[in-house]
Design a protein around this motif. Structure first.
Motif, mmCIF file in Angstrom:
data_model
loop_
_atom_site.group_PDB
_atom_site.id
_atom_site.type_symbol
_atom_site.label_atom_id
_atom_site.label_comp_id
_atom_site.label_asym_id
_atom_site.label_seq_id
_atom_site.Cartn_x
_atom_site.Cartn_y
_atom_site.Cartn_z
ATOM 1 N N ASP A 135 -34.016 -48.457 -60.486
ATOM 2 C CA ASP A 135 -34.674 -48.963 -62.217
ATOM 3 C C ASP A 135 -35.908 -47.648 -63.119
ATOM 4 O OD1 ASP A 135 -33.076 -50.985 -62.309
ATOM 5 O OD2 ASP A 135 -34.866 -52.432 -61.250
ATOM 6 N N LYS A 136 -35.905 -46.955 -61.760
ATOM 7 C CA LYS A 136 -36.873 -45.621 -62.897
ATOM 8 C C LYS A 136 -36.621 -44.913 -63.538
ATOM 9 C CE LYS A 136 -40.467 -45.657 -58.127
ATOM 10 N NZ LYS A 136 -40.477 -44.630 -57.512
ATOM 11 N N PHE A 137 -34.806 -44.676 -62.970
ATOM 12 C CA PHE A 137 -34.241 -43.373 -64.015
ATOM 13 C C PHE A 137 -33.800 -44.562 -65.136
ATOM 14 C CE2 PHE A 137 -32.971 -42.560 -59.490
ATOM 15 C CZ PHE A 137 -33.006 -41.616 -59.909
ATOM 16 N N ASN A 138 -33.616 -43.541 -66.494
ATOM 17 C CA ASN A 138 -33.718 -44.216 -67.614
ATOM 18 C C ASN A 138 -32.559 -44.597 -67.860
ATOM 19 O OD1 ASN A 138 -32.213 -41.732 -68.705
ATOM 20 N ND2 ASN A 138 -34.527 -40.545 -69.037
ATOM 21 N N ALA A 139 -31.655 -44.750 -69.313
ATOM 22 C CA ALA A 139 -30.605 -45.320 -69.007
ATOM 23 C C ALA A 139 -29.662 -44.615 -69.202
ATOM 24 C CB ALA A 139 -30.397 -46.671 -70.257
ATOM 25 N N THR A 140 -30.383 -43.427 -69.870
ATOM 26 C CA THR A 140 -29.428 -42.373 -69.878
ATOM 27 C C THR A 140 -28.684 -41.358 -68.596
ATOM 28 O OG1 THR A 140 -29.454 -41.146 -72.001
ATOM 29 C CG2 THR A 140 -28.582 -39.680 -70.716
ATOM 30 N N ASP A 141 -30.336 -41.652 -67.676
ATOM 31 C CA ASP A 141 -29.299 -41.148 -66.656
ATOM 32 C C ASP A 141 -29.101 -42.176 -65.929
ATOM 33 O OD1 ASP A 141 -30.354 -38.463 -66.978
ATOM 34 O OD2 ASP A 141 -32.662 -39.098 -66.362
ATOM 35 N N LYS A 142 -29.037 -43.296 -65.356
ATOM 36 C CA LYS A 142 -28.480 -44.414 -64.609
ATOM 37 C C LYS A 142 -26.676 -43.992 -65.471
ATOM 38 C CE LYS A 142 -31.479 -47.943 -64.514
ATOM 39 N NZ LYS A 142 -31.924 -49.433 -64.779
ATOM 40 N N SER A 143 -26.244 -44.312 -66.105
ATOM 41 C CA SER A 143 -25.040 -43.573 -66.719
ATOM 42 C C SER A 143 -24.322 -42.489 -66.360
ATOM 43 C CB SER A 143 -24.739 -43.473 -68.651
ATOM 44 O OG SER A 143 -25.341 -41.889 -68.857
ATOM 45 N N ARG A 144 -24.438 -41.925 -65.803
ATOM 46 C CA ARG A 144 -24.573 -40.617 -64.586
ATOM 47 C C ARG A 144 -24.729 -41.280 -63.667
ATOM 48 N NH1 ARG A 144 -27.770 -35.907 -66.395
ATOM 49 N NH2 ARG A 144 -25.545 -34.187 -64.852
ATOM 50 N N ILE A 145 -25.525 -41.944 -62.891
ATOM 51 C CA ILE A 145 -25.119 -42.195 -61.510
ATOM 52 C C ILE A 145 -23.662 -43.160 -60.838
ATOM 53 C CG2 ILE A 145 -26.038 -43.609 -59.168
ATOM 54 C CD1 ILE A 145 -28.852 -42.995 -60.659
ATOM 55 N N ILE A 146 -22.989 -42.292 -60.418
ATOM 56 C CA ILE A 146 -21.629 -42.574 -60.044
ATOM 57 C C ILE A 146 -21.937 -43.865 -58.731
ATOM 58 C CG2 ILE A 146 -19.181 -42.811 -59.192
ATOM 59 C CD1 ILE A 146 -19.362 -39.992 -60.595
ATOM 60 N N PRO A 147 -21.329 -45.414 -58.774
ATOM 61 C CA PRO A 147 -21.882 -45.897 -57.410
ATOM 62 C C PRO A 147 -20.403 -46.076 -56.883
ATOM 63 C CG PRO A 147 -21.908 -47.524 -59.321
ATOM 64 C CD PRO A 147 -21.431 -46.438 -59.816
#
Length: 203
Positions: free
Chosen positions: A64-76
Motif C-alpha cells: 500500500d506504500k505504492f501509488n495507484a500507477t505503480d500498483k497497476s504495474r505489479i503483477i500478482p
C-alpha cells in the motif's frame, strides 16, 4: 525509460531494484539493498510462507506504500513453495502474491546459476548450501543506508517450521537450516533478518 536487462538496476517506487528475469513484457525484480529488518513471523510457532506475518505485511502495508500507477504495474503471481529438500519441513500451500520473498530454488537460479548443485546435493550439506559455491558472493546485500552487509530472509522453510532459510550476511552462503522466525539469529545478539522484497513488474 528504464533499461530492462537482466542484471540492470531500475528505479521503481522508492527503491532501486535488480532485474533477475524477463518474460514477455514482465520483469522479476528484487530490491538491490535490504530495505528493512523484520521478523519472519510474530510468534514462535510452526508456520509456512502462506500464513506468516512477513507475507501479510509485504502484501498489505508494504504494497500500500505504492501509488495507484505503480500498483497497476505489479503483477500478482502464483508462487510454489517447495518443502525443504534436506529436512523435509513443509513449504506449505501455493500462494498468490503481489510482493514476496525469493525461495531457495529461485535464489539458486537467479544469483548466478547454482541449480546443478541444488539438484545434486553433497553429503556434507547440512547447514550451508555449498559453502564453496562460486555464486555465494553475488547474494551479499547491504542494509539500506549502511556500509555493512546483513543477512536476509528467503520464504523457504528451514530445518523445522519455526525456522526459515536465509542468506548469510558476510559471504552470501545459504543457511538451509534456517534462522528463528521470531528472533532471527539469537546467538549473535541481533534480532531480525533483512527483507529484500521481490515482485513481477509490467514493463
Amino acid at each position: 525509460m528504464e533499461d530492462y536487462k537482466i542484471g540492470s538496476i531500475i528505479s521503481f517506487g522508492d527503491y532501486n531494484w535488480r532485474v533477475l528475469d524477463i518474460q514477455n513484457n514482465s520483469a522479476l525484480v528484487i530490491t538491490e539493498e535490504i530495505i528493512e529488518q523484520r521478523a519472519y513471523h510474530d510468534a514462535y510457532k510452526d508456520i509456512t510462507w502462506a500464513d506468516c506475518a512477513l507475507r501479510k505485511y509485504l502484501n498489505g502495508e508494504f504494497y500500500d506504500k505504492f501509488n495507484a500507477t505503480d500498483k497497476s504495474r505489479i503483477i500478482p503471481v502464483i508462487n510454489k513453495n517447495p518443502d525443504n529438500q534436506w529436512y523435509g519441513s513443509k513449504g506449505g500451500a501455493d500462494t498468490q502474491d503481489s510482493i514476496f520473498l525469493l525461495s531457495l530454488e529461485e535464489v539458486c537460479k537467479y544469483f548466478g546459476d547454482s541449480r546443478s548443485k541444488l539438484q545434486n546435493r553433497g553429503k556434507n550439506q547440512r547447514y550451508w548450501f555449498e559453502r564453496k559455491d562460486e555464486n555465494n558472493s553475488k547474494r551479499i546485500a547491504r542494509l539500506q543506508g549502511k556500509e555493512w552487509s546483513w543477512w536476509w530472509w528467503l520464504r523457504s522453510p528451514g530445518r523445522v517450521n519455526v525456522k526459515a532459510v536465509y542468506i548469510f550476511g558476510t559471504d552470501g552462503n545459504i543457511g538451509i537450516q534456517g534462522n528463528n522466525i521470531l528472533k532471527g539469529n539469537i546467538s549473535d545478539g541481533k534480532c531480525t533478518g533483512g527483507v529484500r522484497p521481490a515482485l513481477w513488474l509490467n514493463i
